[in-house]
Scaffold this active site. Sequence first.
Site, PDB file in Angstrom:
ATOM      1  N   LYS A 156     107.474-114.416  12.606  1.00 52.47           N
ATOM      2  CA  LYS A 156     106.844-113.587  11.581  1.00 52.47           C
ATOM      3  C   LYS A 156     106.034-114.477  10.640  1.00 52.47           C
ATOM      4  CE  LYS A 156     110.993-113.838   8.709  1.00 52.47           C
ATOM      5  NZ  LYS A 156     111.950-113.110   7.866  1.00 52.47           N
ATOM      6  N   TYR A 215      92.608-131.539 -15.769  1.00 49.69           N
ATOM      7  CA  TYR A 215      92.629-130.438 -16.735  1.00 49.69           C
ATOM      8  C   TYR A 215      93.719-130.637 -17.776  1.00 49.69           C
ATOM      9  CZ  TYR A 215      89.378-127.633 -13.962  1.00 49.69           C
ATOM     10  OH  TYR A 215      88.261-127.168 -13.311  1.00 49.69           O
TER      11      TYR A 215
END
Length: 370
Positions: A35, A257
Amino acid sequence: MSDRVTATVDLAAIRHNLRQVRRRAPGARVMAAVKADAYGHGAVPVARTLEAAGVDALAVACIEEALTLREAHIRTPITLLEGILSAEEANLAAYERLQIVLNDFWQVQLLESMPASASLQVWFKLDSGMHRLGFPLSAVPRLSAVLERNPGWQFCGWMTHLACADEMDNPMTQRQIEDFDAALLGLPGARSIANSAGLLGWPSAAQRDWVRPGLALYGASPLPGKVGLDLGLQPALTLTSRLIARRDYEAGAGIGYGSAYRCPEPMSIGVAAVGYADGIHRSLSSGAPILVGGQPARIAGRVSMDMITLDLREAPAAVVGDEVLLWGAALPAELLAAHAGTLAYELFCGLTNRVRFRYVDSAGSRLDLR
Protein backbone atom coordinates in the site's frame (compact mmCIF):
# COMPACT_ATOMS: atom_id res chain seq x y z
CA MET A 1 20.75 16.42 -17.39
CA SER A 2 21.75 15.70 -13.80
CA ASP A 3 19.22 14.56 -11.25
CA ARG A 4 18.87 16.82 -8.22
CA VAL A 5 17.53 14.09 -5.95
CA THR A 6 17.66 10.36 -6.65
CA ALA A 7 16.00 7.45 -4.87
CA THR A 8 17.73 4.20 -5.77
CA VAL A 9 15.72 1.11 -4.87
CA ASP A 10 17.62 -2.16 -4.59
CA LEU A 11 15.24 -4.94 -5.58
CA ALA A 12 17.73 -7.51 -4.31
CA ALA A 13 17.23 -6.03 -0.83
CA ILE A 14 13.46 -6.54 -1.17
CA ARG A 15 14.06 -10.19 -1.99
CA HIS A 16 16.50 -10.55 0.90
CA ASN A 17 14.01 -9.04 3.34
CA LEU A 18 11.27 -11.39 2.13
CA ARG A 19 13.59 -14.30 2.87
CA GLN A 20 14.18 -12.90 6.36
CA VAL A 21 10.43 -12.70 6.92
CA ARG A 22 10.04 -16.33 5.88
CA ARG A 23 12.89 -17.32 8.19
CA ARG A 24 11.16 -15.70 11.16
CA ALA A 25 7.75 -17.19 10.31
CA PRO A 26 8.61 -20.50 8.64
CA GLY A 27 5.13 -21.96 8.88
CA ALA A 28 3.25 -18.90 7.66
CA ARG A 29 2.23 -17.55 4.30
CA VAL A 30 3.32 -13.98 3.56
CA MET A 31 0.96 -11.17 2.62
CA ALA A 32 3.28 -8.31 1.66
CA ALA A 33 2.01 -4.78 2.26
CA VAL A 34 2.54 -2.69 -0.88
CA LYS A 35 0.00 0.00 0.00
CA ALA A 36 0.97 3.67 -0.24
CA ASP A 37 2.99 2.99 -3.40
CA ALA A 38 4.91 0.25 -1.59
CA TYR A 39 5.72 2.64 1.26
CA GLY A 40 7.06 5.12 -1.28
CA HIS A 41 9.31 2.57 -3.00
CA GLY A 42 7.15 2.10 -6.13
CA ALA A 43 4.25 -0.35 -5.99
CA VAL A 44 4.59 -1.86 -9.45
CA PRO A 45 8.33 -2.68 -9.46
CA VAL A 46 8.17 -3.88 -5.85
CA ALA A 47 5.10 -6.03 -6.52
CA ARG A 48 6.73 -7.53 -9.60
CA THR A 49 9.80 -8.37 -7.56
CA LEU A 50 7.77 -9.95 -4.77
CA GLU A 51 5.62 -11.89 -7.23
CA ALA A 52 8.71 -13.29 -8.95
CA ALA A 53 10.07 -14.24 -5.52
CA GLY A 54 6.94 -16.25 -4.77
CA VAL A 55 5.15 -14.07 -2.23
CA ASP A 56 1.77 -15.57 -1.32
CA ALA A 57 -0.31 -12.38 -1.48
CA LEU A 58 -0.09 -8.60 -1.63
CA ALA A 59 -1.98 -6.10 0.53
CA VAL A 60 -3.16 -2.62 -0.45
CA ALA A 61 -5.33 -0.07 1.30
CA CYS A 62 -7.92 0.57 -1.39
CA ILE A 63 -9.22 -0.58 -4.73
CA GLU A 64 -7.40 2.14 -6.69
CA GLU A 65 -4.10 0.70 -5.51
CA ALA A 66 -5.21 -2.82 -6.43
CA LEU A 67 -6.26 -1.77 -9.92
CA THR A 68 -2.86 -0.18 -10.52
CA LEU A 69 -1.28 -3.57 -9.85
CA ARG A 70 -3.77 -5.50 -11.98
CA GLU A 71 -3.21 -3.05 -14.86
CA ALA A 72 0.51 -3.86 -14.54
CA HIS A 73 -0.41 -7.55 -14.97
CA ILE A 74 0.28 -8.51 -11.35
CA ARG A 75 -1.63 -11.78 -10.84
CA THR A 76 -0.70 -12.57 -7.25
CA PRO A 77 -3.72 -12.48 -4.87
CA ILE A 78 -4.37 -8.94 -3.65
CA THR A 79 -6.14 -8.05 -0.40
CA LEU A 80 -8.07 -4.81 0.16
CA LEU A 81 -7.25 -3.98 3.78
CA GLU A 82 -9.94 -1.29 4.08
CA GLY A 83 -12.46 -3.37 2.19
CA ILE A 84 -14.94 -1.83 -0.21
CA LEU A 85 -16.86 1.45 0.00
CA SER A 86 -19.64 0.90 -2.54
CA ALA A 87 -21.44 -1.62 -4.73
CA GLU A 88 -19.31 -0.46 -7.65
CA GLU A 89 -16.14 -1.30 -5.74
CA ALA A 90 -17.58 -4.66 -4.68
CA ASN A 91 -18.28 -5.56 -8.30
CA LEU A 92 -14.79 -4.48 -9.35
CA ALA A 93 -13.27 -6.52 -6.53
CA ALA A 94 -15.19 -9.59 -7.63
CA TYR A 95 -14.22 -9.08 -11.29
CA GLU A 96 -10.53 -8.62 -10.45
CA ARG A 97 -10.62 -11.50 -7.92
CA LEU A 98 -9.54 -9.30 -5.03
CA GLN A 99 -9.77 -10.41 -1.43
CA ILE A 100 -12.03 -8.07 0.54
CA VAL A 101 -11.39 -7.41 4.23
CA LEU A 102 -14.75 -6.83 5.89
CA ASN A 103 -14.61 -4.49 8.87
CA ASP A 104 -18.29 -3.67 9.52
CA PHE A 105 -21.74 -5.13 9.03
CA TRP A 106 -22.72 -2.50 6.45
CA GLN A 107 -20.08 -4.04 4.22
CA VAL A 108 -21.54 -7.50 4.86
CA GLN A 109 -24.98 -6.23 3.88
CA LEU A 110 -23.56 -4.68 0.72
CA LEU A 111 -21.98 -7.98 -0.36
CA GLU A 112 -25.11 -9.95 0.52
CA SER A 113 -27.09 -7.72 -1.83
CA MET A 114 -24.95 -8.80 -4.77
CA PRO A 115 -26.00 -11.60 -7.18
CA ALA A 116 -25.29 -15.08 -5.86
CA SER A 117 -23.13 -15.67 -8.92
CA ALA A 118 -20.61 -13.03 -7.79
CA SER A 119 -17.25 -14.57 -6.95
CA LEU A 120 -16.42 -13.08 -3.57
CA GLN A 121 -13.32 -13.66 -1.46
CA VAL A 122 -13.55 -12.27 2.07
CA TRP A 123 -11.58 -11.83 5.26
CA PHE A 124 -13.12 -10.79 8.57
CA LYS A 125 -11.11 -8.26 10.55
CA LEU A 126 -11.60 -8.37 14.32
CA ASP A 127 -10.89 -5.48 16.66
CA SER A 128 -8.85 -7.03 19.45
CA GLY A 129 -7.77 -3.68 20.88
CA MET A 130 -6.57 -1.36 18.11
CA HIS A 131 -10.00 0.33 18.10
CA ARG A 132 -9.72 1.61 14.56
CA LEU A 133 -11.38 -0.85 12.17
CA GLY A 134 -12.84 -4.27 12.76
CA PHE A 135 -15.75 -6.17 14.25
CA PRO A 136 -15.85 -6.49 18.03
CA LEU A 137 -14.73 -9.89 19.25
CA SER A 138 -18.24 -10.48 20.56
CA ALA A 139 -19.49 -10.46 16.95
CA VAL A 140 -17.70 -13.70 16.03
CA PRO A 141 -20.82 -15.92 16.43
CA ARG A 142 -22.79 -13.54 14.21
CA LEU A 143 -20.00 -13.59 11.63
CA SER A 144 -19.99 -17.37 11.65
CA ALA A 145 -23.69 -17.19 10.83
CA VAL A 146 -22.89 -14.85 7.92
CA LEU A 147 -20.61 -17.51 6.48
CA GLU A 148 -23.22 -20.23 6.93
CA ARG A 149 -25.84 -18.34 4.95
CA ASN A 150 -23.36 -17.39 2.19
CA PRO A 151 -21.79 -20.72 1.19
CA GLY A 152 -20.76 -19.26 -2.17
CA TRP A 153 -18.29 -16.90 -0.55
CA GLN A 154 -14.66 -17.98 -0.47
CA PHE A 155 -13.62 -17.40 3.12
CA CYS A 156 -9.96 -16.39 3.41
CA GLY A 157 -9.74 -16.13 7.19
CA TRP A 158 -9.70 -13.93 10.27
CA MET A 159 -7.26 -11.10 10.93
CA THR A 160 -6.55 -8.49 13.57
CA HIS A 161 -4.08 -5.63 13.94
CA LEU A 162 -1.70 -4.97 16.83
CA ALA A 163 -1.78 -1.53 18.42
CA CYS A 164 1.40 -1.51 20.52
CA ALA A 165 3.67 -4.18 19.04
CA ASP A 166 6.54 -1.68 18.84
CA GLU A 167 6.48 -1.34 22.65
CA MET A 168 8.24 -4.43 23.93
CA ASP A 169 7.30 -3.85 27.57
CA ASN A 170 3.62 -3.18 26.87
CA PRO A 171 1.40 -6.14 27.90
CA MET A 172 -1.34 -5.07 25.49
CA THR A 173 0.10 -7.07 22.58
CA GLN A 174 -0.02 -10.34 24.49
CA ARG A 175 -3.58 -9.54 25.60
CA GLN A 176 -4.61 -8.90 21.99
CA ILE A 177 -3.11 -12.21 20.87
CA GLU A 178 -4.85 -14.12 23.65
CA ASP A 179 -8.21 -12.40 23.15
CA PHE A 180 -8.12 -13.00 19.39
CA ASP A 181 -7.32 -16.68 19.90
CA ALA A 182 -10.01 -17.10 22.54
CA ALA A 183 -12.70 -15.50 20.38
CA LEU A 184 -11.95 -17.93 17.54
CA LEU A 185 -11.41 -21.07 19.59
CA GLY A 186 -12.66 -24.10 17.68
CA LEU A 187 -13.68 -22.16 14.57
CA PRO A 188 -12.36 -22.90 11.08
CA GLY A 189 -10.48 -20.36 9.00
CA ALA A 190 -6.93 -19.06 8.63
CA ARG A 191 -5.58 -16.61 11.20
CA SER A 192 -3.39 -13.50 10.70
CA ILE A 193 -2.03 -11.27 13.46
CA ALA A 194 1.53 -10.12 12.85
CA ASN A 195 2.57 -6.95 11.06
CA SER A 196 6.29 -6.11 10.89
CA ALA A 197 6.53 -5.18 14.57
CA GLY A 198 4.59 -8.28 15.57
CA LEU A 199 6.77 -10.45 13.38
CA LEU A 200 10.06 -9.03 14.68
CA GLY A 201 9.16 -8.40 18.30
CA TRP A 202 6.53 -10.97 19.22
CA PRO A 203 7.31 -14.45 17.85
CA SER A 204 4.01 -15.83 19.16
CA ALA A 205 2.12 -13.43 16.88
CA ALA A 206 3.95 -14.83 13.85
CA GLN A 207 2.93 -18.41 14.64
CA ARG A 208 -0.27 -18.18 12.61
CA ASP A 209 -1.30 -19.00 9.07
CA TRP A 210 -0.42 -15.58 7.62
CA VAL A 211 1.95 -12.71 8.45
CA ARG A 212 1.51 -9.23 6.94
CA PRO A 213 4.91 -7.49 6.83
CA GLY A 214 5.23 -3.96 5.53
CA LEU A 215 8.14 -1.86 6.79
CA ALA A 216 10.40 -4.89 7.28
CA LEU A 217 10.23 -5.70 3.58
CA TYR A 218 11.79 -2.31 2.85
CA GLY A 219 14.64 -2.90 5.28
CA ALA A 220 13.69 -0.58 8.13
CA SER A 221 12.95 -1.41 11.73
CA PRO A 222 9.59 -0.78 13.41
CA LEU A 223 11.19 -1.41 16.82
CA PRO A 224 12.59 1.52 18.81
CA GLY A 225 16.33 1.62 19.35
CA LYS A 226 17.05 -0.67 16.41
CA VAL A 227 17.67 -0.15 12.71
CA GLY A 228 16.90 -2.68 10.03
CA LEU A 229 20.51 -3.85 9.80
CA ASP A 230 20.34 -4.86 13.48
CA LEU A 231 17.53 -7.25 12.58
CA GLY A 232 19.17 -8.82 9.53
CA LEU A 233 17.31 -6.59 7.07
CA GLN A 234 18.78 -4.66 4.16
CA PRO A 235 17.62 -1.06 3.50
CA ALA A 236 16.09 -1.03 0.03
CA LEU A 237 16.03 2.71 -0.68
CA THR A 238 19.00 5.05 -0.88
CA LEU A 239 18.20 8.77 -1.15
CA THR A 240 20.90 11.04 -2.52
CA SER A 241 21.41 14.60 -3.71
CA ARG A 242 24.43 16.71 -4.65
CA LEU A 243 26.49 19.41 -3.00
CA ILE A 244 25.94 22.55 -5.08
CA ALA A 245 27.82 25.13 -3.03
CA ARG A 246 30.43 25.49 -0.33
CA ARG A 247 31.12 28.77 1.48
CA ASP A 248 33.29 29.85 4.43
CA TYR A 249 31.75 32.02 7.16
CA GLU A 250 32.97 33.76 10.30
CA ALA A 251 31.87 32.89 13.81
CA GLY A 252 28.40 34.23 14.53
CA ALA A 253 27.21 34.23 10.91
CA GLY A 254 23.53 33.31 10.59
CA ILE A 255 22.66 30.53 8.17
CA GLY A 256 19.40 30.20 6.24
CA TYR A 257 15.88 31.40 7.04
CA GLY A 258 15.59 33.17 10.34
CA SER A 259 19.35 32.79 10.83
CA ALA A 260 18.24 29.81 12.88
CA TYR A 261 21.80 28.46 12.93
CA ARG A 262 24.73 30.60 14.06
CA CYS A 263 28.24 29.48 13.18
CA PRO A 264 29.99 28.72 16.49
CA GLU A 265 33.39 29.32 14.89
CA PRO A 266 34.86 30.08 11.46
CA MET A 267 33.60 27.20 9.35
CA SER A 268 32.47 25.88 5.98
CA ILE A 269 28.78 25.59 5.14
CA GLY A 270 27.59 23.42 2.26
CA VAL A 271 24.35 23.57 0.31
CA ALA A 272 22.63 20.41 -1.00
CA ALA A 273 19.96 20.49 -3.70
CA VAL A 274 17.15 18.85 -1.72
CA GLY A 275 14.39 20.24 0.49
CA TYR A 276 10.90 19.81 1.78
CA ALA A 277 9.45 19.95 -1.75
CA ASP A 278 11.31 16.66 -2.29
CA GLY A 279 10.08 15.16 0.98
CA ILE A 280 12.77 16.18 3.46
CA HIS A 281 10.94 17.16 6.61
CA ARG A 282 11.16 20.81 7.59
CA SER A 283 11.09 19.59 11.19
CA LEU A 284 14.61 18.18 10.83
CA SER A 285 16.73 19.90 13.43
CA SER A 286 20.26 21.19 13.20
CA GLY A 287 22.60 18.33 13.98
CA ALA A 288 20.77 15.68 11.95
CA PRO A 289 23.41 13.43 10.34
CA ILE A 290 24.15 13.46 6.60
CA LEU A 291 27.03 12.04 4.55
CA VAL A 292 28.83 14.22 1.99
CA GLY A 293 31.20 12.36 -0.28
CA GLY A 294 31.20 9.58 2.30
CA GLN A 295 32.22 11.97 5.09
CA PRO A 296 30.01 12.85 8.06
CA ALA A 297 28.22 16.18 8.02
CA ARG A 298 25.20 17.65 9.76
CA ILE A 299 22.21 19.79 8.87
CA ALA A 300 22.74 23.40 9.93
CA GLY A 301 19.66 25.61 10.05
CA ARG A 302 16.18 25.19 8.66
CA VAL A 303 15.26 22.92 5.77
CA SER A 304 14.17 25.08 2.82
CA MET A 305 11.82 24.17 -0.02
CA ASP A 306 14.65 23.21 -2.39
CA MET A 307 17.84 23.17 -0.30
CA ILE A 308 19.44 22.20 2.97
CA THR A 309 22.52 23.80 4.51
CA LEU A 310 25.20 21.61 6.04
CA ASP A 311 27.90 21.91 8.68
CA LEU A 312 31.00 20.63 6.85
CA ARG A 313 33.47 20.77 9.74
CA GLU A 314 33.74 16.97 9.78
CA ALA A 315 33.95 16.84 5.98
CA PRO A 316 36.95 19.04 5.13
CA ALA A 317 37.49 17.34 1.76
CA ALA A 318 33.93 17.94 0.54
CA VAL A 319 33.72 19.67 -2.84
CA VAL A 320 30.89 20.89 -5.06
CA GLY A 321 29.46 17.92 -6.95
CA ASP A 322 29.95 15.43 -4.14
CA GLU A 323 27.10 13.02 -3.43
CA VAL A 324 24.99 13.90 -0.40
CA LEU A 325 23.48 10.81 1.24
CA LEU A 326 20.24 11.47 3.12
CA TRP A 327 19.64 7.83 4.00
CA GLY A 328 20.56 4.33 2.88
CA ALA A 329 22.57 1.35 4.10
CA ALA A 330 25.40 3.63 5.25
CA LEU A 331 23.01 5.93 7.13
CA PRO A 332 19.72 4.24 8.09
CA ALA A 333 16.51 6.19 7.55
CA GLU A 334 15.51 5.43 11.14
CA LEU A 335 18.29 7.75 12.37
CA LEU A 336 17.18 10.69 10.25
CA ALA A 337 13.55 10.05 11.20
CA ALA A 338 14.42 10.27 14.89
CA HIS A 339 15.91 13.74 14.35
CA ALA A 340 12.69 14.79 12.59
CA GLY A 341 10.52 13.45 15.40
CA THR A 342 8.87 10.96 13.05
CA LEU A 343 9.23 7.41 11.71
CA ALA A 344 10.90 5.87 8.69
CA TYR A 345 7.39 5.12 7.36
CA GLU A 346 6.71 8.82 6.95
CA LEU A 347 10.07 9.58 5.37
CA PHE A 348 9.53 6.89 2.74
CA CYS A 349 5.92 7.81 1.99
CA GLY A 350 6.71 11.53 1.91
CA LEU A 351 8.99 11.48 -1.13
CA THR A 352 7.49 13.62 -3.89
CA ASN A 353 7.34 13.37 -7.66
CA ARG A 354 10.39 15.63 -7.97
CA VAL A 355 12.53 12.70 -6.84
CA ARG A 356 13.97 10.58 -9.65
CA PHE A 357 13.51 6.85 -8.95
CA ARG A 358 15.97 4.29 -10.23
CA TYR A 359 15.84 0.53 -9.70
CA VAL A 360 18.80 -1.80 -9.51
CA ASP A 361 18.93 -5.59 -9.47
CA SER A 362 21.39 -7.78 -7.63
CA ALA A 363 23.98 -7.27 -10.37
CA GLY A 364 23.70 -3.50 -10.02
CA SER A 365 22.12 -2.78 -13.40
CA ARG A 366 19.61 0.05 -13.57
CA LEU A 367 16.02 -0.56 -14.53
CA ASP A 368 13.58 2.22 -15.42
CA LEU A 369 10.43 0.64 -14.04
CA ARG A 370 8.55 3.59 -12.56
